[in-house]
Design a protein around this motif. Sequence first.
Motif: not given
Length: 282
Positions: A98-117
């Motif tokens: 809770e508290g993630l905004d669109r920029a957080d989620r857009m960054t998540y989509r651009r992350m590698t598997p290691a970054g997402k983990a």
Amino acid sequence: MRKAFTVSILGGAAMIAACSASAGTAAQPALEKFSGIWEVSPPGPGPGGPGPGDDRRGPPPGQFGLRGPPPGPAGAGGPAPGLGPDDDRKELGGPDIEGLDRADRMTYRRMTPAGKAAFEAMDPHDLPANNCKSNGLPSLVGIPDVQQWTFDGDVLTIHYADFNTRRTINLGDNAPKDDSHTMYGHSVGSFRDGVLTVTTTGYTATPGGLGRNAPGSASRSTVETYRLSADGKSVTGQLTIHDPEYLTGDLTAPIAFGRANDVTSIEEVPCDVEASQRYLDK
């Protein structure tokens, strides 16, 4: 559901500068025109701008993490503007924090598997802002606040109002090298053709190290460029973040800020860690 602290960034920017040894002493007067207090303005109203309460909309298109078409099923144009928090979560995905905004989620989509983990394993208690510390770069570059630039020979010190943070930039082609890794990294600057450029390496892996709540790895580096307007009242430029361990491609953000008025000053406001984390237990 975990709760996270959301840091607002990149509507405007900080500045970082340099003096090129090849440019000689002639560059120093031009650099000193950057001295003084500068003010970063927040993004304007409308889709992607500031919103009430737990605003997950993030910065407008073209700002941090949003330059160019986003990958994934949302299509070349990305999610439709005006989506609410629930639609954002469904449309963009990302960790259930809770508290993630669109920029957080857009960054998540651009992350590698290691970054997402790393993002999914993040504990909000570890975020720098929840421990009375600045997220460092890139957050410092665009937090809507003030910062003071001071030159002393071949060293530029920037005092940010954000958690009373001070940053040092070594100027010139002969700037000392530093192989250590710290939260704020090691910054060196150059000044050529009217453009101030600062390259920062030597970061440690940091929660919130990619700007808001997204973590950054120890492999990341940043490059900032700044150009002073002819009247000396504003600066424009760009920030680029490179993190081959956590990102599938570079993130970029435009930079823009203006000179503060003569009565502006930076006040040191105390911060209490217990108080800053109190909301996490609600």
